[in-house]
Motif scaffolding. Structure first.
Motif, mmCIF file in Angstrom:
data_model
loop_
_atom_site.group_PDB
_atom_site.id
_atom_site.type_symbol
_atom_site.label_atom_id
_atom_site.label_comp_id
_atom_site.label_asym_id
_atom_site.label_seq_id
_atom_site.Cartn_x
_atom_site.Cartn_y
_atom_site.Cartn_z
ATOM 1 N N ILE A 172 -11.343 -33.345 -10.775
ATOM 2 C CA ILE A 172 -12.069 -32.474 -11.438
ATOM 3 C C ILE A 172 -12.402 -31.218 -9.709
ATOM 4 N N ILE A 212 -21.295 -29.652 -12.692
ATOM 5 C CA ILE A 212 -20.439 -29.980 -14.855
ATOM 6 C C ILE A 212 -20.750 -30.291 -15.430
ATOM 7 N N GLU A 237 -16.831 -27.066 -14.003
ATOM 8 C CA GLU A 237 -15.805 -28.108 -14.608
ATOM 9 C C GLU A 237 -16.118 -28.638 -16.164
#
Ligand code: GDP
Length: 294
Positions: free
Chosen positions: A93, A102, A214
């Protein structure tokens, strides 16, 4: 994990037992069995056909004087093809920005909140300062669930139970993270039982506003072909970076693991194999292929 598929593939390779060489005929029947095994495991029909056509072509193109038996050769080719199908290389990631953000998306019940806790634990063990953020504004129970998981793994959880604006909550969480030296903010979002416009709008709004490094799409591997269709719907709208396959400890038939990458063209980054906070692994296509082939 993929017991049925493994067993059927083993049987497929047995059809080559005792055969001295690869021929058009014996390869055709083995490949047909492999294709059946993949389709039975819920692999998308088109994907199963593409993969087995490739296996056949490679097997027939091999030097006949090869030292290994036709059975072993087919196993090796199948192993390579399954590895390629699942993406070839493992992809990590992206944790970039201060703080790095994220975003976790997926349907309700897919395992988003559980995975958020696991990922926090995983990143904390790498020495990172993590903040979990509860942005499921529809289910108060989801906030409590995240708080319990946060406590379990020793990671702070940011929540505003009275606030019904997910973007505002997430932005406030990021401010909180900046003030308190959290380097990574994991944002758990609301899911629905099926893909719907409102959920997609909300998650797309979050992505636009937060610009996460991400965006992970979480999907229940037990849902087979539906998992792939859901992934496609989320990707069309969100253009996520990676997939998390959950519940691989159950009697998943494996189809999602095998087809998602090819259909959606996004890497599987993590797998989840249980309810415990430690049941998280990075996804390695080659290891998964070896596991499938026993
Ligand atoms: P969410 O609605 O997407 O946030 O899903 P949850 O995280 O609440 O998970 C739904 C249910 O699946 C819960 O009962 C979890 O304990 C369970 N669960 C999540 N991940 C896994 C997994 O990898 N394996 C198993 N067996 N259960 C899981």
């Amino acid at each position: 994990m993929f017991d049925n598929l493994s067993l059927k593939l083993e049987k497929a390779f047995q059809t080559l037992k005792g055969q001295g060489s690869i021929t058009e005929i014996n390869v055709a029947s083995t490949v047909k069995e492999i294709r059946k095994a993949l389709i039975d495991a819920d692999v998308n029909f088109k994907v199963a056909k593409e993969v087995t056509d490739e296996i056949k072509e490679k097997a027939l193109g091999q030097d006949v004087l090869t030292a290994i038996s036709p059975g072993q050769l087919l196993i090796k080719i199948t192993n390579d093809e399954l590895t390629t199908l699942m993406g070839g290389q493992s992809e990590d990631i992206r944790i970039e920005g201060s703080p790095a953000i994220i975003l976790i998306a997926g349907l309700q019940g897919s395992g988003k909140t559980t995975f958020s806790g696991k990922l926090a634990n995983y990143l904390k063990k790498q020495g990172r300062q993590v903040l979990l953020t509860a942005c499921d504004i529809y289910r108060p129970a989801a906030i409590d669930q995240l708080k319990v998981l946060g406590e379990q793994v020793g990671v702070e959880v940011y929540a505003e139970p009275e606030n019904k604006d997910a973007v505002k909550i997430a932005k406030a969480a990021i401010e909180h993270a900046k003030k308190n030296n959290h380097r990574v903010v994991i944002v758990d979002t609301a899911g629905r039982l099926a893909v719907d416009e409102e959920m997609m709008n909300e998650i797309a709004r979050l992505k636009d506003a937060l610009k996460p490094s991400e965006t992970l799409f979480v999907v229940d591997s037990m849902t087979g072909q539906d998992a792939v269709n859901t992934a496609k719907a989320f990707n069309d709208r969100l253009d996520f970076n990676g997939v998390v396959l959950t519940k691989l400890d159950g009697d998943s038939r494996g189809g999602a693991a095998l087809s998602i990458r090819r259909v959606v063209e996004k890497p599987i980054k993590f797998i989840s194999t249980g309810e415990k906070m430690e049941a998280i692994d990075r996804f390695y296509p080659d290891r998964m292929a070896s596991r499938i082939l026993g």
